[in-house]
Scaffold this motif. Structure first.
Motif, short mmCIF file in Angstrom:
data_model
loop_
_atom_site.label_atom_id
_atom_site.label_comp_id
_atom_site.label_asym_id
_atom_site.label_seq_id
_atom_site.Cartn_x
_atom_site.Cartn_y
_atom_site.Cartn_z
N GLY A 103 5.02 -42.18 -30.44
CA GLY A 103 5.63 -43.51 -30.54
C GLY A 103 4.46 -44.75 -30.58
O GLY A 103 4.85 -45.84 -30.44
N GLU A 104 3.29 -44.33 -30.88
CA GLU A 104 2.09 -45.32 -30.98
C GLU A 104 1.16 -45.08 -31.93
O GLU A 104 0.94 -43.94 -32.39
N PRO A 105 0.47 -46.16 -32.21
CA PRO A 105 -0.58 -46.01 -33.12
C PRO A 105 -1.65 -45.23 -32.58
O PRO A 105 -1.81 -44.91 -31.59
N TYR A 106 -2.36 -44.61 -33.51
CA TYR A 106 -3.36 -43.67 -33.06
C TYR A 106 -4.45 -44.27 -32.52
O TYR A 106 -5.06 -45.29 -32.84
N ASP A 107 -5.39 -43.88 -31.29
CA ASP A 107 -6.34 -44.69 -30.51
C ASP A 107 -7.57 -44.22 -31.30
O ASP A 107 -8.13 -43.31 -31.52
N PRO A 108 -8.02 -45.57 -31.91
CA PRO A 108 -9.20 -45.47 -32.69
C PRO A 108 -10.51 -45.00 -31.90
O PRO A 108 -11.43 -44.28 -32.29
N ALA A 109 -10.40 -45.14 -30.46
CA ALA A 109 -11.33 -44.40 -29.78
C ALA A 109 -11.54 -42.91 -29.74
O ALA A 109 -12.67 -42.20 -29.46
N ARG A 110 -10.46 -42.19 -30.22
CA ARG A 110 -10.56 -40.78 -30.21
C ARG A 110 -11.10 -40.08 -31.62
O ARG A 110 -11.18 -39.21 -31.99
N ILE A 111 -11.60 -41.33 -32.65
CA ILE A 111 -12.05 -40.87 -33.93
C ILE A 111 -13.57 -40.72 -33.75
O ILE A 111 -14.32 -41.48 -33.40
N GLY A 112 -14.10 -39.51 -33.83
CA GLY A 112 -15.36 -39.06 -33.79
C GLY A 112 -16.11 -39.29 -35.26
O GLY A 112 -17.22 -39.49 -35.33
N THR A 113 -15.25 -38.85 -36.17
CA THR A 113 -15.98 -38.95 -37.71
C THR A 113 -14.66 -39.32 -38.48
O THR A 113 -13.74 -39.61 -37.90
N GLU A 114 -15.23 -39.59 -39.86
CA GLU A 114 -14.16 -39.92 -40.85
C GLU A 114 -13.06 -39.33 -40.77
O GLU A 114 -12.85 -37.90 -40.77
N ARG A 115 -11.80 -39.87 -40.84
CA ARG A 115 -10.54 -39.19 -40.95
C ARG A 115 -10.20 -38.80 -42.30
O ARG A 115 -10.72 -39.46 -43.35
N VAL A 116 -9.64 -37.48 -42.57
CA VAL A 116 -9.29 -37.07 -43.89
C VAL A 116 -7.96 -36.28 -44.13
O VAL A 116 -7.68 -35.65 -42.77
N MET A 117 -7.26 -36.51 -45.02
CA MET A 117 -5.98 -36.06 -45.24
C MET A 117 -6.04 -34.91 -46.04
O MET A 117 -6.56 -34.82 -47.30
N LEU A 118 -5.67 -33.60 -45.68
CA LEU A 118 -5.51 -32.44 -46.54
C LEU A 118 -4.08 -32.19 -47.02
O LEU A 118 -3.07 -32.17 -46.38
N ARG A 119 -4.40 -32.24 -48.53
CA ARG A 119 -2.94 -31.99 -49.47
C ARG A 119 -3.13 -30.44 -49.66
O ARG A 119 -3.88 -30.01 -50.60
N ILE A 120 -2.05 -29.78 -49.10
CA ILE A 120 -1.86 -28.51 -49.35
C ILE A 120 -0.77 -28.01 -50.28
O ILE A 120 0.47 -28.55 -49.85
N ARG A 121 -1.15 -27.41 -51.35
CA ARG A 121 -0.04 -26.99 -52.24
C ARG A 121 0.32 -25.78 -52.05
O ARG A 121 -0.11 -24.79 -51.89
N PRO A 122 1.92 -25.47 -51.80
CA PRO A 122 2.24 -24.18 -51.35
C PRO A 122 2.40 -23.12 -52.44
O PRO A 122 2.48 -23.80 -53.59
N ASP A 123 1.82 -21.85 -52.07
CA ASP A 123 2.06 -20.70 -53.22
C ASP A 123 3.28 -19.97 -52.61
O ASP A 123 4.03 -19.57 -53.66
N ARG A 124 3.42 -19.84 -51.29
CA ARG A 124 4.67 -19.29 -50.96
C ARG A 124 5.48 -19.87 -49.66
O ARG A 124 4.38 -20.38 -49.06
N GLN A 125 6.53 -19.95 -49.65
CA GLN A 125 7.12 -20.53 -48.54
C GLN A 125 8.31 -19.74 -47.99
O GLN A 125 8.86 -19.01 -49.14
N ARG A 126 8.37 -19.77 -46.75
CA ARG A 126 9.71 -18.99 -46.14
C ARG A 126 10.16 -19.77 -45.05
O ARG A 126 9.19 -20.32 -44.27
N VAL A 127 11.53 -19.75 -44.58
CA VAL A 127 11.91 -20.39 -43.40
C VAL A 127 12.76 -19.27 -42.94
O VAL A 127 13.58 -18.44 -43.47
N GLN A 128 12.58 -19.13 -41.49
CA GLN A 128 13.32 -18.37 -40.62
C GLN A 128 14.29 -18.69 -39.88
O GLN A 128 13.90 -19.86 -39.36
#
Length: 128
Positions: A103-128
C-alpha cells in the motif's frame, strides 16, 4: 502469452517463488513479488543480487504463484527470461509492486544496486 488463470494469480497480491539455476547447477528459490503483462511474467530485482547473475548466465526459470487465500490453488510457469528492463521503467515497476503488496511506494533506502525487471516468457503453464 500468459494464460488467463495465471494472470489472475499474478495480478493479485499473491507471492511467487522464483527458481533459477546457480553456477553449481543447483536450483535456488526466492520468494518474490510478482506481476504480469499479456505476454510475460514480471519479476523485479536488483542487478547486484545472485538471482540476477543466475538468469543472465542461464535464463531458464520456474515461477510458482500461490493464492494467498488458498495456497492449494497455484500456478506453475516454466520459461525463460527474454528481456531485462533497467532504468526508470524498472524503478517505477518496483513502486507499482510495493503499492500492490504494502500500500506504499518502495522505500528508496532499500535499493542497494540498480533495479531491474525480468520479463519471463512462459514455455509451459499450469494452474492447480
Amino acid at each position: 502469452m500468459v494464460d488467463d488463470d495465471v494472470k489472475v494469480l499474478a495480478k493479485a497480491a499473491n507471492f511467487a517463488a522464483l527458481t533459477a539455476i546457480l553456477p553449481s547447477g543447483h536450483p535456488q528459490t526466492n520468494i518474490m513479488w510478482v506481476d504480469c503483462d499479456d505476454d510475460h511474467i514480471l519479476i523485479n530485482t536488483e542487478v547486484g543480487r545472485q538471482k540476477f547473475r543466475d538468469v543472465e548466465r542461464d535464463p531458464r526459470v520456474t515461477v510458482a504463484i500461490w493464492d494467498a487465500s488458498n495456497p492449494y490453488h497455484y500456478a506453475e510457469v516454466r520459461g525463460r527470461v527474454v528481456e531485462t528492463v533497467h532504468g526508470a521503467e524498472a524503478r517505477a515497476h518496483i513502486d507499482v509492486l510495493s503499492d500492490k503488496y504494502t500500500g506504499e511506494p518502495y522505500d528508496p533506502a532499500r535499493i542497494g544496486t540498480e533495479r531491474v525487471m525480468l520479463r519471463i516468457r512462459p514455455d509451459r503453464q499450469r494452474v492447480q
